[in-house]
Motif scaffolding. Sequence first.
Motif, mmCIF file in Angstrom:
data_model
loop_
_atom_site.group_PDB
_atom_site.id
_atom_site.type_symbol
_atom_site.label_atom_id
_atom_site.label_comp_id
_atom_site.label_asym_id
_atom_site.label_seq_id
_atom_site.Cartn_x
_atom_site.Cartn_y
_atom_site.Cartn_z
ATOM 1 N N LYS A 75 0.824 -1.203 0.000
ATOM 2 C CA LYS A 75 0.000 0.000 0.000
ATOM 3 C C LYS A 75 0.859 1.254 0.000
ATOM 4 O O LYS A 75 0.549 2.235 -0.698
ATOM 5 N N VAL A 76 1.935 1.248 0.780
ATOM 6 C CA VAL A 76 2.848 2.404 0.813
ATOM 7 C C VAL A 76 3.492 2.610 -0.554
ATOM 8 O O VAL A 76 3.598 3.741 -1.045
ATOM 9 N N GLY A 79 0.949 4.150 -2.804
ATOM 10 C CA GLY A 79 0.714 5.549 -2.458
ATOM 11 C C GLY A 79 1.850 6.452 -2.918
ATOM 12 O O GLY A 79 1.621 7.545 -3.445
ATOM 13 N N ILE A 80 3.075 5.984 -2.733
ATOM 14 C CA ILE A 80 4.234 6.763 -3.173
ATOM 15 C C ILE A 80 4.215 6.924 -4.686
ATOM 16 O O ILE A 80 4.547 7.992 -5.221
ATOM 17 N N TYR A 81 3.805 5.873 -5.382
ATOM 18 C CA TYR A 81 3.761 5.956 -6.844
ATOM 19 C C TYR A 81 2.724 6.973 -7.305
ATOM 20 O O TYR A 81 2.977 7.767 -8.218
ATOM 21 N N LEU A 82 1.536 6.971 -6.675
ATOM 22 C CA LEU A 82 0.516 7.964 -7.019
ATOM 23 C C LEU A 82 1.005 9.381 -6.719
ATOM 24 O O LEU A 82 0.771 10.307 -7.500
ATOM 25 N N LEU A 83 1.671 9.528 -5.571
ATOM 26 C CA LEU A 83 2.225 10.836 -5.204
ATOM 27 C C LEU A 83 3.255 11.277 -6.234
ATOM 28 O O LEU A 83 3.290 12.451 -6.645
ATOM 29 N N LEU A 199 -4.259 13.295 -7.699
ATOM 30 C CA LEU A 199 -3.373 12.137 -7.670
ATOM 31 C C LEU A 199 -2.394 12.228 -6.492
ATOM 32 O O LEU A 199 -2.169 11.249 -5.779
ATOM 33 N N ALA A 200 -1.817 13.412 -6.304
ATOM 34 C CA ALA A 200 -0.887 13.599 -5.195
ATOM 35 C C ALA A 200 -1.597 13.405 -3.858
ATOM 36 O O ALA A 200 -1.064 12.762 -2.941
ATOM 37 N N ALA A 201 -2.816 13.936 -3.732
ATOM 38 C CA ALA A 201 -3.575 13.800 -2.490
ATOM 39 C C ALA A 201 -3.932 12.345 -2.219
ATOM 40 O O ALA A 201 -3.867 11.876 -1.074
ATOM 41 N N LEU A 202 -4.303 11.615 -3.265
ATOM 42 C CA LEU A 202 -4.610 10.195 -3.103
ATOM 43 C C LEU A 202 -3.371 9.441 -2.647
ATOM 44 O O LEU A 202 -3.454 8.527 -1.805
ATOM 45 N N GLY A 203 -2.222 9.793 -3.199
ATOM 46 C CA GLY A 203 -0.986 9.133 -2.792
ATOM 47 C C GLY A 203 -0.671 9.397 -1.336
ATOM 48 O O GLY A 203 -0.320 8.478 -0.579
ATOM 49 N N ILE A 204 -0.796 10.656 -0.897
ATOM 50 C CA ILE A 204 -0.532 11.003 0.508
ATOM 51 C C ILE A 204 -1.515 10.283 1.417
ATOM 52 O O ILE A 204 -1.140 9.735 2.464
ATOM 53 N N ALA A 208 -0.575 7.578 4.293
ATOM 54 C CA ALA A 208 -0.974 7.909 5.661
ATOM 55 C C ALA A 208 -1.833 6.814 6.276
ATOM 56 O O ALA A 208 -1.673 6.429 7.444
ATOM 57 N N SER A 209 -2.780 6.269 5.487
ATOM 58 C CA SER A 209 -3.660 5.220 6.004
ATOM 59 C C SER A 209 -2.886 3.932 6.263
ATOM 60 O O SER A 209 -3.217 3.175 7.172
ATOM 61 N N ALA A 210 -1.843 3.688 5.466
ATOM 62 C CA ALA A 210 -1.027 2.492 5.660
ATOM 63 C C ALA A 210 -0.170 2.614 6.922
ATOM 64 O O ALA A 210 0.097 1.625 7.600
ATOM 65 N N ALA A 211 0.259 3.842 7.217
ATOM 66 C CA ALA A 211 1.116 4.067 8.380
ATOM 67 C C ALA A 211 0.321 4.122 9.683
ATOM 68 O O ALA A 211 0.884 3.992 10.766
ATOM 69 N N ALA A 212 -1.007 4.349 9.556
ATOM 70 C CA ALA A 212 -1.840 4.502 10.769
ATOM 71 C C ALA A 212 -1.978 3.173 11.512
ATOM 72 O O ALA A 212 -1.955 2.113 10.933
#
Length: 212
Positions: A75-76, A79-83, A199-204, A208-212
């Motif tokens: 997931k991280v 997310g990084i790729y989308l960001l 796209l950047a917001a979705l990545g962040i 964030a949700s993966a780290a929670a």
Amino acid sequence: MSIPLLLSFLGLCVLLALTPGPDTFLVLRFSMAGPRPGIAAAAGSAFGGIVWAVVVAAGVAALLEQSATAYRSLKVIGGIYLLYLGIRALMAHRKGLADAESELAARGSRERASSIRSAFAAGLLSCIFNPKVGLFYLAVLPQFLTHVTFANTLTLGAIESSIAAIEMVLLAVAASRAVELLRKPKVRDRLEQASAGILAALGIGTVASAAA
């Protein structure tokens, strides 16, 4: 699979295809450059769905469900790729403000071919690095099968990917035509900035949700 189950599954696929997600905004982003890049992104995303269907049919996706670390890691990465895609789009937008027209004219067909390949790769990677797709297949597909086999699971995955692809291709065509009708530079710039920002917001949000 019985006819009622198949019809129910088709209805679910249509509803899911109409629900906006990262792939939807990715297709919109590439559609700004024309219908072909948008369609290529849709095709890449659909192919990524088939990859997940193969993974689920082989039983590998069960590892993601059992391993929180593996799920979060994937997931991280997604997310990084989308960001990365969002930031790259924003940087390209700023860089191209001054010389966009002359640059586009100079690149020609070679640039368009490269854009199509990039769009396909972006759609493919965005889907592959989204573990929710695999977990969705793992949780939902067996509910519509009387006998869970590799072939049956793969068939349902291919059906879902095909329906999603059709919806995204229609979206790409509609979006590209809308852009053609709204050729004013200010409108086009705002659309490009908005899609890149989403796209950047979705990545962040994904990271964030993966780290929670």
